[in-house]
Write an enzyme that holds these catalytic residues in place. Sequence first.
Site: not given
Length: 150
Positions: A80, A82, A108, A111
């Site tokens: 991801h 992040e 999510c 993260c």
Amino acid sequence: MVERRPSWDEYFMNLLDVIKTRSTCMRRQVAAVIVKDRQILATGYNGSPRGLAHCDKVGCLREKLNIPSGERHELCRGIHAEQNAIIQASIHGVSIEGAEIYITDSPCILCSKMLINAGIKRITYRGAYPDELSLDMLREAGVELVEYKK
């Protein structure tokens, strides 16, 4: 005549549109930028780990298995945005404790836990990701959540 300067939030949110063009995800292009004292510390976008084939080349396992957004994160080649931003800061020895992050979508749960432990104090995001537990944990941790509306 001088044009209106963007606010800091608008400035950093606009940068996300350029950063996400590097994404190789077939489902969702996501970008993140970590900022402290109005200075960019790290950026990230979603895609496969360094040196591995990207989903736009080998296909999306999540699509093949019909996995809905927000579920079964472990069945994805990608990292991801992040996570990539946190990793980039770490590789370059940049502390992100007390910083804020701008993201195209709310984080999510995976993260969110990383952002909490990394010491991120404020998250500004444009769109909602389908993960209520994530937002609940961020609120419990005292992370400021800002849904950006242009």
